[in-house]
Design a protein around this motif. Structure first.
Motif, mmCIF file in Angstrom:
data_model
loop_
_atom_site.group_PDB
_atom_site.id
_atom_site.type_symbol
_atom_site.label_atom_id
_atom_site.label_comp_id
_atom_site.label_asym_id
_atom_site.label_seq_id
_atom_site.Cartn_x
_atom_site.Cartn_y
_atom_site.Cartn_z
ATOM 1 N N LYS A 95 0.850 -1.188 0.000
ATOM 2 C CA LYS A 95 0.000 0.000 0.000
ATOM 3 C C LYS A 95 0.881 1.232 0.000
ATOM 4 N N VAL A 96 0.679 2.084 -0.986
ATOM 5 C CA VAL A 96 1.372 3.366 -1.048
ATOM 6 C C VAL A 96 0.313 4.441 -0.842
ATOM 7 N N THR A 97 0.554 5.329 0.091
ATOM 8 C CA THR A 97 -0.429 6.359 0.397
ATOM 9 C C THR A 97 0.270 7.681 0.625
ATOM 10 N N GLU A 98 -0.520 8.731 0.592
ATOM 11 C CA GLU A 98 0.023 10.061 0.845
ATOM 12 C C GLU A 98 -0.104 10.396 2.325
ATOM 13 N N LYS A 99 0.840 11.141 2.782
ATOM 14 C CA LYS A 99 0.814 11.607 4.179
ATOM 15 C C LYS A 99 -0.534 12.256 4.476
ATOM 16 N N GLY A 100 -1.095 11.873 5.639
ATOM 17 C CA GLY A 100 -2.368 12.446 6.057
ATOM 18 C C GLY A 100 -3.585 11.608 5.741
ATOM 19 N N LYS A 101 -3.415 10.619 4.844
ATOM 20 C CA LYS A 101 -4.537 9.747 4.500
ATOM 21 C C LYS A 101 -4.672 8.639 5.545
ATOM 22 N N ASP A 102 -5.885 8.064 5.588
ATOM 23 C CA ASP A 102 -6.127 6.916 6.459
ATOM 24 C C ASP A 102 -5.923 5.623 5.671
ATOM 25 N N VAL A 103 -5.438 4.581 6.357
ATOM 26 C CA VAL A 103 -5.304 3.278 5.705
ATOM 27 C C VAL A 103 -5.882 2.179 6.603
ATOM 28 N N GLU A 104 -6.353 1.138 5.950
ATOM 29 C CA GLU A 104 -6.839 -0.051 6.656
ATOM 30 C C GLU A 104 -6.098 -1.275 6.150
ATOM 31 N N LEU A 105 -5.612 -2.064 7.090
ATOM 32 C CA LEU A 105 -4.908 -3.300 6.758
ATOM 33 C C LEU A 105 -5.709 -4.461 7.352
ATOM 34 N N ARG A 106 -5.808 -5.521 6.559
ATOM 35 C CA ARG A 106 -6.688 -6.617 6.960
ATOM 36 C C ARG A 106 -5.897 -7.887 7.218
ATOM 37 N N CYS A 107 -6.346 -8.640 8.215
ATOM 38 C CA CYS A 107 -5.739 -9.934 8.536
ATOM 39 C C CYS A 107 -6.831 -10.977 8.694
ATOM 40 N N ASP A 108 -6.694 -12.055 7.960
ATOM 41 C CA ASP A 108 -7.624 -13.181 8.050
ATOM 42 C C ASP A 108 -6.849 -14.358 8.650
ATOM 43 N N PRO A 109 -7.069 -14.669 9.914
ATOM 44 C CA PRO A 109 -6.235 -15.687 10.570
ATOM 45 C C PRO A 109 -6.631 -17.099 10.153
ATOM 46 N N ILE A 110 -5.854 -18.040 10.608
ATOM 47 C CA ILE A 110 -6.169 -19.447 10.372
ATOM 48 C C ILE A 110 -7.444 -19.803 11.133
#
Lengths: 107, 111
Positions: B11-26
């Motif tokens: 994920k490349v984003t600009e400073k000040g933006k919000d990001v969401e990262l997802r994890c799907d576990p076993i």
């Protein structure tokens, strides 16, 4: 939380050599694991070893819980062993990692 | 699933933006950890979820970071108003019987 220290920080070996990596931890632990992070960043679990000794091929590990250290032995090293080796110690679900040992095995 | 799945991988984003990262576990793994790894560094603990218990948020570096785990399965790590120092690989791991299994990570670059 638990403090985890690994040594040496860097290690360069010639293929075929043996090595010992050390992990010291500050408190009693429920869980001690060793991981290998390959050059692509993937972390692979090597050993779950809260105490005692285990062996898997050319790798073995020993944890002496009463003295708060663990050792990872690599015998007859191969270039594919290169990467960063981390130990992680856990007490009461608080799992902390050491800074790692970066191993380079030269052909 | 067969392993821990993380998205996006990059994920490349600009400073000040919000990001969401997802994890799907076993499937069946009750515990889930988030760690952050900056370039050439070790793993920094962020947050831990265990079953229905309140999460251990003691590793979150600032109030711009938050995470949730819905239904005891998928977890989302949210970073608000991203800063350049947030650039790192964010790693998720799930556990059963105390053995951690890691995902491949999400590499975040904040420009």
């Amino acid at each position: 939380g638990i403090q985890v220290e690994q040594s040496p920080p860097d290690l360069i070996l010639q293929e075929g050599a043996n090595s010992t990596l050390r992990c010291n931890f500050s408190d009693s632990v429920n869980n001690l694991q060793w991981f290998h992070q390959n050059p692509w960043g993937q972390l692979i679990n090597l050993f779950y070893i809260p105490s005692g000794t285990k062996q898997n091929g050319r790798l073995s590990a020993t944890t002496v819980a009463t003295e708060r250290y663990s050792l990872l032995y690599i015998s007859s090293s191969q270039t594919t062993d290169s990467g960063v080796y981390f130990c992680a110690a856990e007490y009461n679900n608080d799992m902390r990692f050491g800074a790692g040992t970066r191993l380079t095995v030269k052909p | 699933g067969a392993g821990v799945s993380q998205s996006p991988s990059n994920k490349v984003t600009e400073k000040g933006k919000d990001v969401e990262l997802r994890c799907d576990p076993i499937s069946g793994h009750t515990a889930l950890y988030w760690y952050r790894q900056s370039l050439g560094q070790g793993l920094e603990f962020l947050i831990y979820f265990q079953g229905n218990s309140a999460p251990d948020k003691s590793g979150l570096p600032s109030d711009r970071f938050s995470a949730e785990r819905t239904g005891g399965s998928v977890s989302t790590l949210t970073i608000q108003r991203t800063q350049q120092e947030d650039s790192a690989v964010y790693l998720c791991a799930s556990t059963r019987a105390n053995v951690l299994t890691f995902g491949a990570g999400s590499r975040l670059t904040v420009l």
